[in-house]
Design a protein around this motif. Structure first.
Motif, PDB file in Angstrom:
ATOM      1  N   ALA A 116      17.941  21.546  12.996  1.00 60.62           N
ATOM      2  CA  ALA A 116      17.206  20.278  13.058  1.00 60.62           C
ATOM      3  C   ALA A 116      16.281  20.071  11.869  1.00 60.62           C
ATOM      4  O   ALA A 116      15.753  18.971  11.670  1.00 60.62           O
ATOM      5  N   LEU A 117      16.049  21.103  11.055  1.00 59.14           N
ATOM      6  CA  LEU A 117      15.187  20.946   9.880  1.00 59.14           C
ATOM      7  C   LEU A 117      15.794  20.012   8.839  1.00 59.14           C
ATOM      8  O   LEU A 117      15.115  19.606   7.908  1.00 59.14           O
ATOM      9  N   TRP A 118      17.070  19.672   9.011  1.00 54.32           N
ATOM     10  CA  TRP A 118      17.700  18.688   8.128  1.00 54.32           C
ATOM     11  C   TRP A 118      17.487  17.259   8.638  1.00 54.32           C
ATOM     12  O   TRP A 118      18.109  16.339   8.147  1.00 54.32           O
ATOM     13  N   GLY A 119      16.586  17.064   9.585  1.00 54.78           N
ATOM     14  CA  GLY A 119      16.390  15.702  10.068  1.00 54.78           C
ATOM     15  C   GLY A 119      15.110  15.475  10.832  1.00 54.78           C
ATOM     16  O   GLY A 119      14.569  14.376  10.832  1.00 54.78           O
ATOM     17  N   SER A 120      14.603  16.495  11.512  1.00 51.87           N
ATOM     18  CA  SER A 120      13.386  16.331  12.302  1.00 51.87           C
ATOM     19  C   SER A 120      12.179  16.787  11.495  1.00 51.87           C
ATOM     20  O   SER A 120      12.181  17.907  10.979  1.00 51.87           O
ATOM     21  N   GLY A 121      11.174  15.945  11.443  1.00 51.74           N
ATOM     22  CA  GLY A 121       9.935  16.337  10.776  1.00 51.74           C
ATOM     23  C   GLY A 121       9.651  15.567   9.513  1.00 51.74           C
ATOM     24  O   GLY A 121      10.434  14.724   9.080  1.00 51.74           O
ATOM     25  N   PRO A 122       8.509  15.866   8.890  1.00 51.85           N
ATOM     26  CA  PRO A 122       8.059  15.102   7.715  1.00 51.85           C
ATOM     27  C   PRO A 122       8.750  15.479   6.423  1.00 51.85           C
ATOM     28  O   PRO A 122       8.606  14.772   5.424  1.00 51.85           O
ATOM     29  N   GLY A 123       9.494  16.574   6.394  1.00 49.14           N
ATOM     30  CA  GLY A 123      10.189  16.978   5.168  1.00 49.14           C
ATOM     31  C   GLY A 123       9.256  17.214   3.999  1.00 49.14           C
ATOM     32  O   GLY A 123       9.647  17.016   2.845  1.00 49.14           O
ATOM     33  N   TYR A 124       8.012  17.592   4.299  1.00 46.74           N
ATOM     34  CA  TYR A 124       7.005  17.823   3.257  1.00 46.74           C
ATOM     35  C   TYR A 124       6.838  16.606   2.341  1.00 46.74           C
ATOM     36  O   TYR A 124       6.566  16.740   1.160  1.00 46.74           O
ATOM     37  N   GLY A 125       7.028  15.412   2.927  1.00 52.37           N
ATOM     38  CA  GLY A 125       6.839  14.180   2.162  1.00 52.37           C
ATOM     39  C   GLY A 125       8.099  13.663   1.504  1.00 52.37           C
ATOM     40  O   GLY A 125       8.091  12.573   0.921  1.00 52.37           O
ATOM     41  N   MET A 126       9.196  14.402   1.578  1.00 57.88           N
ATOM     42  CA  MET A 126      10.448  13.925   0.981  1.00 57.88           C
ATOM     43  C   MET A 126      11.037  12.790   1.813  1.00 57.88           C
ATOM     44  O   MET A 126      10.938  12.799   3.041  1.00 57.88           O
ATOM     45  N   ASP A 127      11.641  11.817   1.137  1.00 64.20           N
ATOM     46  CA  ASP A 127      12.440  10.855   1.871  1.00 64.20           C
ATOM     47  C   ASP A 127      13.838  11.449   2.038  1.00 64.20           C
ATOM     48  O   ASP A 127      14.120  12.568   1.575  1.00 64.20           O
ATOM     49  N   ALA A 128      14.727  10.719   2.715  1.00 61.08           N
ATOM     50  CA  ALA A 128      16.031  11.285   3.043  1.00 61.08           C
ATOM     51  C   ALA A 128      16.885  11.548   1.809  1.00 61.08           C
ATOM     52  O   ALA A 128      17.690  12.485   1.790  1.00 61.08           O
ATOM     53  N   ASN A 129      16.738  10.727   0.783  1.00 57.80           N
ATOM     54  CA  ASN A 129      17.520  10.948  -0.426  1.00 57.80           C
ATOM     55  C   ASN A 129      17.068  12.237  -1.121  1.00 57.80           C
ATOM     56  O   ASN A 129      17.884  12.992  -1.666  1.00 57.80           O
ATOM     57  N   MET A 130      15.763  12.508  -1.105  1.00 55.38           N
ATOM     58  CA  MET A 130      15.249  13.756  -1.667  1.00 55.38           C
ATOM     59  C   MET A 130      15.733  14.953  -0.860  1.00 55.38           C
ATOM     60  O   MET A 130      16.050  16.011  -1.422  1.00 55.38           O
ATOM     61  N   LEU A 131      15.772  14.787   0.473  1.00 56.03           N
ATOM     62  CA  LEU A 131      16.250  15.876   1.315  1.00 56.03           C
ATOM     63  C   LEU A 131      17.708  16.201   0.997  1.00 56.03           C
ATOM     64  O   LEU A 131      18.112  17.367   0.966  1.00 56.03           O
ATOM     65  N   LEU A 132      18.493  15.164   0.735  1.00 59.25           N
ATOM     66  CA  LEU A 132      19.878  15.382   0.334  1.00 59.25           C
ATOM     67  C   LEU A 132      19.950  16.049  -1.038  1.00 59.25           C
ATOM     68  O   LEU A 132      20.841  16.873  -1.296  1.00 59.25           O
TER      69      LEU A 132
END
Length: 381
Positions: A116-132
């Motif tokens: 779930a760390l690939w979708g749940s939570g603030p991602g340390y401020g990253m938006d989804a494109n940054m997460l990708l």
């Protein structure tokens, strides 16, 4: 006047022999090309109702693959529940009951919290494109494979389709402070379950197609799903007129295209390459379609369906961050791979988010300059 001269028998034999010789030479020079085509068919299922734009995204991907292979590979996409329930997709694909599927990693939360760390939570401020970006270039892909191997999942995963920050959710009345969530019967998924429970809500994880009916029957007081188009099509405006925008519970999420690994590995190298590139093409196309469709449905709900949108107060957002930190600290102590994923994300986010904030101009100023007098932003609760 010139008369027609009929060919003699010997001449006829020569012409016929020459033609036959030419045909034979042609046959020898140019190999026979078979028009028969071997077709590989794969049966997929999405985790979305057929009317949801998310199911449309799944169909968009399959069409790209079907077109790019010239019909040699044909992916057929069924809606949620056609073969297995939405939350049963990973197991069905892993076992080969389905050849593949389309969903989100948070739906596998019951198999491994770390997914779930690939979708749940603030991602340390990253938006989804940054997460990708982290997933593809910062080590995320290898870590996801590690997690799947640890739970024995026989799947080939492709992440794509960055999603905008998701709303806090749909409520009976505006949320003005974190304490307003205490005792609320609330729907969410993934690590967000732990976060909202930590904020005092009574959480029930339901697939998208079951949320609105649960709210209508009073089984839920409030719920979140994803975006303006999905929320509108699923019928949220029929059971609630208050939507709280902006949240850190699912600040950065993306879709997953999943294949049974045994069946994927058996495909020719050309088809594997097409699938990988089709996923990236679908990712870009989904991003552009989302901007177009979500903005239209957002305005429709505001102007024609009586929905009032409010910005989630900063105090609530800060509380989410505080509770999230407590949740992941506990889970990190229980799971080394969970801790490893968080450390990798944090390292990537520290430079990526700093670069993004320093580089890109604040859009609110430009928007207010051109439209501020006619288009008010979401209200403060």
């Amino acid at each position: 006047m010139k008369k027609d001269v009929k060919p003699t028998a010997s001449r006829r034999n020569f012409i016929g022999g020459a033609a036959a010789g030419t045909a034979t030479a042609a046959a020898l020079s140019f190999p026979m090309i078979s028009t028969a085509q071997s077709v590989t068919t794969m049966r997929f299922q999405s985790t979305w109702p057929s009317k949801d734009i998310f199911h449309e995204y799944a169909v968009d991907f399959s069409k790209k693959v079907n077109d790019m292979t010239g019909g040699e590979l044909k992916i057929e996409v069924l809606p949620a529940g056609a073969v297995v329930p939405a939350f049963g997709l990973l197991e069905a694909v892993s076992k080969g009951t389905l050849d593949g599927g389309h969903g989100v990693l948070a739906y596998h939360y019951g198999k491994s919290n770390a997914i779930a760390l690939w979708g749940s939570g603030p991602g340390y401020g990253m938006d989804a494109n940054m997460l990708l970006a982290w997933h593809k270039y910062g080590g995320g892909k290898e870590l996801l494979q590690k997690v799947y191997q640890s739970i024995g999942a026989n799947v080939q995963s492709f992440l794509y389709g960055p999603m905008p920050s998701q709303p806090l959710g749909w409520f009976k009345k505006p949320i003005t402070k974190a304490e307003d969530l205490k005792g609320v019967k609330f729907r969410t998924v993934g690590i967000s379950i732990d976060v909202f429970q930590g904020m005092g809500a009574a959480v029930n994880a339901l697939p998208g197609g079951e949320i609105v009916s649960a709210m209508d029957r009073g089984l839920l007081d409030a719920a979140e799903f994803n975006n303006a188009s999905s929320d509108r099509m699923l019928g949220f405006p029929d059971v609630s007129k208050v939507c709280m925008l902006q949240s850190f519970h699912q600040n950065a999420e993306q879709f997953e295209i999943m294949f049974n690994k045994t069946k994927f590995d058996a495909l020719p190298a050309k088809m594997k390459a097409i699938i990988e590139n089709a996923a990236e093409a679908a990712s870009a196309d989904m991003s552009w379609k989302a901007v177009d469709r979500y903005s239209k449905d957002y305005i429709e709900m505001r102007t024609k369906q009586g929905v009032k949108f409010y910005k989630t107060p900063d105090s609530v957002l800060q509380k989410q961050l505080d509770v999230y930190d407590q949740v992941v600290e506990k889970k990190s102590a229980e799971s080394p791979v969970f801790k490893e994923i968080l450390a990798s994300q944090r390292k990537f986010a520290e430079r990526a988010v700093a670069w993004d904030m320093d580089t890109n101009a604040n859009r609110r100023m430009a928007y207010n300059h051109y439209f501020g007098k006619t288009k008010a932003p979401a209200k403060k609760a």
